[in-house]
Design a protein around this motif. Structure first.
Motif, short mmCIF file in Angstrom:
data_model
loop_
_atom_site.label_atom_id
_atom_site.label_comp_id
_atom_site.label_asym_id
_atom_site.label_seq_id
_atom_site.Cartn_x
_atom_site.Cartn_y
_atom_site.Cartn_z
N VAL A 1 0.82 -1.22 0.00
CA VAL A 1 0.00 0.00 0.00
C VAL A 1 0.85 1.26 0.00
O VAL A 1 0.34 2.36 -0.29
N LEU A 2 2.14 1.14 0.29
CA LEU A 2 3.02 2.31 0.32
C LEU A 2 3.73 2.55 -1.01
O LEU A 2 4.42 3.56 -1.16
N TYR B 1 7.80 1.01 14.85
CA TYR B 1 8.20 1.91 13.77
C TYR B 1 7.70 1.39 12.43
O TYR B 1 7.84 0.20 12.12
N GLY B 2 7.12 2.29 11.62
CA GLY B 2 6.63 1.87 10.32
C GLY B 2 6.04 3.02 9.53
O GLY B 2 6.21 4.19 9.89
N GLY B 3 5.34 2.69 8.44
CA GLY B 3 4.85 3.73 7.54
C GLY B 3 3.35 3.77 7.33
O GLY B 3 2.81 4.80 6.94
N ILE B 4 2.64 2.67 7.57
CA ILE B 4 1.22 2.63 7.24
C ILE B 4 0.43 3.66 8.05
O ILE B 4 -0.46 4.35 7.51
N SER B 5 0.69 3.78 9.33
CA SER B 5 -0.12 4.69 10.13
C SER B 5 0.04 6.14 9.67
O SER B 5 -0.94 6.90 9.62
N MET B 6 1.25 6.55 9.29
CA MET B 6 1.43 7.91 8.78
C MET B 6 0.72 8.09 7.44
O MET B 6 0.23 9.19 7.13
N SER C 1 5.53 8.81 4.98
CA SER C 1 6.62 8.50 5.91
C SER C 1 7.99 8.43 5.27
O SER C 1 8.99 8.37 6.00
N GLY C 2 8.07 8.44 3.93
CA GLY C 2 9.41 8.23 3.37
C GLY C 2 9.58 8.51 1.90
O GLY C 2 10.57 8.09 1.32
N GLY C 3 8.66 9.23 1.26
CA GLY C 3 8.73 9.39 -0.19
C GLY C 3 9.18 10.73 -0.70
O GLY C 3 9.16 10.97 -1.90
N ALA C 4 9.65 11.63 0.18
CA ALA C 4 9.99 12.98 -0.27
C ALA C 4 11.41 13.05 -0.83
O ALA C 4 12.22 12.13 -0.68
#
Length: 374
Positions: A141-142, A174-179, A225-228
């Motif tokens: 999903v990310l 720690y992770g990315g889905i919640s953000m 969370s990490g795509g910029a």
């Protein structure tokens, strides 16, 4: 009076040699020897074989040191991985202070497709890795191939379960889905696309031109969370605004009320269900909104914060000193084991130099950099 004539002659003579090595920059430090930082970066590049890097150190009144190495220039833009988290959290804190979103309201109040335990997650939990998701940075999903952030978050609501036994507010993971879910909440609450909303509310006011959420490839599924991606100076503009208590580029970008939740610890005594290898050990791990807390608060409640990216882009803010910096390289997934000790060395040396009281800030035009000094 031109810019050149506003710089004292003695200072021009002292700084001349150093300035001529910084072609293409617009600011330079004087009377403060940052050469150990430069040497450390050069040695790192030699060790790793990377093509270039950059380092920036500044404080409330301006840039103290900006240097580029190898093929990196002021125009170099890199994917910044988890350094994205601080960018995203700054927007969430801004919306909270403006009353657009409530940090402690359940996600179901904005996204009713989230029900049951999932519906209880709050923005504060989502941006501090305490919402019940985690260890999920490889989740489909990310990825950039999803049609949109909205579609990806709908998939989370219907089909992506929390790990067995994890619940909102009960652990740090720690992770990315919640953000990702939190970013969609911002879109719905504002009626704006995430990237466009961030740019209008933060990027444009700060004069930022390179930051967007396309660092991992063209997408509308913005990886909150990490795509910029960013260049050195633009991320520095954000950090300078933060150490100036929300004021940057001559205007207030964040309300004062946004700062305490952005920097307050949300982990406390929670058990650590999952943390990345570079995280502090349990008992020392402290995390705010989208940023690590790297020191204990001082008497005024101020601490040092960071938002370190997996590819070697390391921004930090020393709030007690009003100091900030960016350590910028672009390496592979395992670069941090080599780069983090160098980053910590640079952070310590920058603090020591500023504590010594010799650093002054001098702004110099590109024309003067090309022409040199008398």
């Amino acid at each position: 009076m031109n810019f050149r004539s506003r710089i004292p002659a003695a200072l021009r003579r002292r700084a001349g040699a150093a300035v001529l090595t910084l072609l293409g920059t617009t600011t330079v430090r004087a009377d403060c020897d940052f050469s150990p930082l430069d040497t450390a970066m050069q040695e790192l590049l030699q060790t790793t074989g990377l093509s270039g890097g950059a380092v920036l150190v500044g404080r409330r009144d301006g840039v103290l040191h900006e240097q580029y190495f190898g093929d990196y220039t002021a125009d170099t833009v890199v994917a910044i991985a988890s350094a994205t988290k601080l960018l995203s959290a700054t927007r969430i804190a801004q919306l909270s202070a403006r009353g657009t979103l409530a940090l402690d309201a359940p996600v179901s109040s904005v996204l009713p497709q989230f029900t049951g335990t999932k519906g209880q997650m709050t923005l504060r939990q989502m941006f501090s890795h305490t919402a019940g998701y985690g260890d999920d940075e490889d989740s489909p999903v990310l990825r950039t191939n999803q049609p949109s952030l909205a579609a990806a978050v709908d998939t989370v609501a219907c089909c992506v379960a929390m790990p067995n036994g994890w619940t909102p507010g009960a652990q740090f993971a720690y992770g990315g889905i919640s953000m990702h879910v939190g970013g969609r909440m911002a879109e719905v609450a504002t009626g704006q696309d995430w990237q466009q909303g961030w740019n209008a509310a933060i990027g444009v006011p700060l004069g930022i031109t390179t930051i967007d959420w396309q660092g991992l490839g063209a997408t509308s599924n913005y990886r909150i969370s990490g795509g910029a991606r960013s260049n050195l100076r633009d991320y520095g503009r954000l950090l300078q605004m933060l150490v100036n208590d929300g004021v940057g580029n001559g205007r207030r970008v964040l309300d004062i009320a946004a700062l305490p939740p952005l920097f307050a610890d949300n982990v406390g005594g929670l058990p650590i269900a999952y943390a990345p290898p570079s995280a502090p050990p349990p008992g020392q791990l402290r995390y705010a909104l989208g940023n690590w807390i790297e020191s204990l608060p001082d008497a005024n409640g101020l601490a040092t914060h960071s938002s370190l990216g997996a590819f070697g882009f390391f921004p930090w803010i020393d709030r007690p000193r009003g100091l900030y910096g960016v350590f910028m390289i672009r390496g592979g997934a395992n670069i941090n084991a080599t780069a983090r000790p160098v980053y910590l060395q640079m952070l310590g040396e920058a603090r020591a130099l500023v504590d010594g009281g010799a650093c002054v800030t001098v702004e110099i035009s590109d024309a003067i950099l090309r022409d040199g000094f008398d």
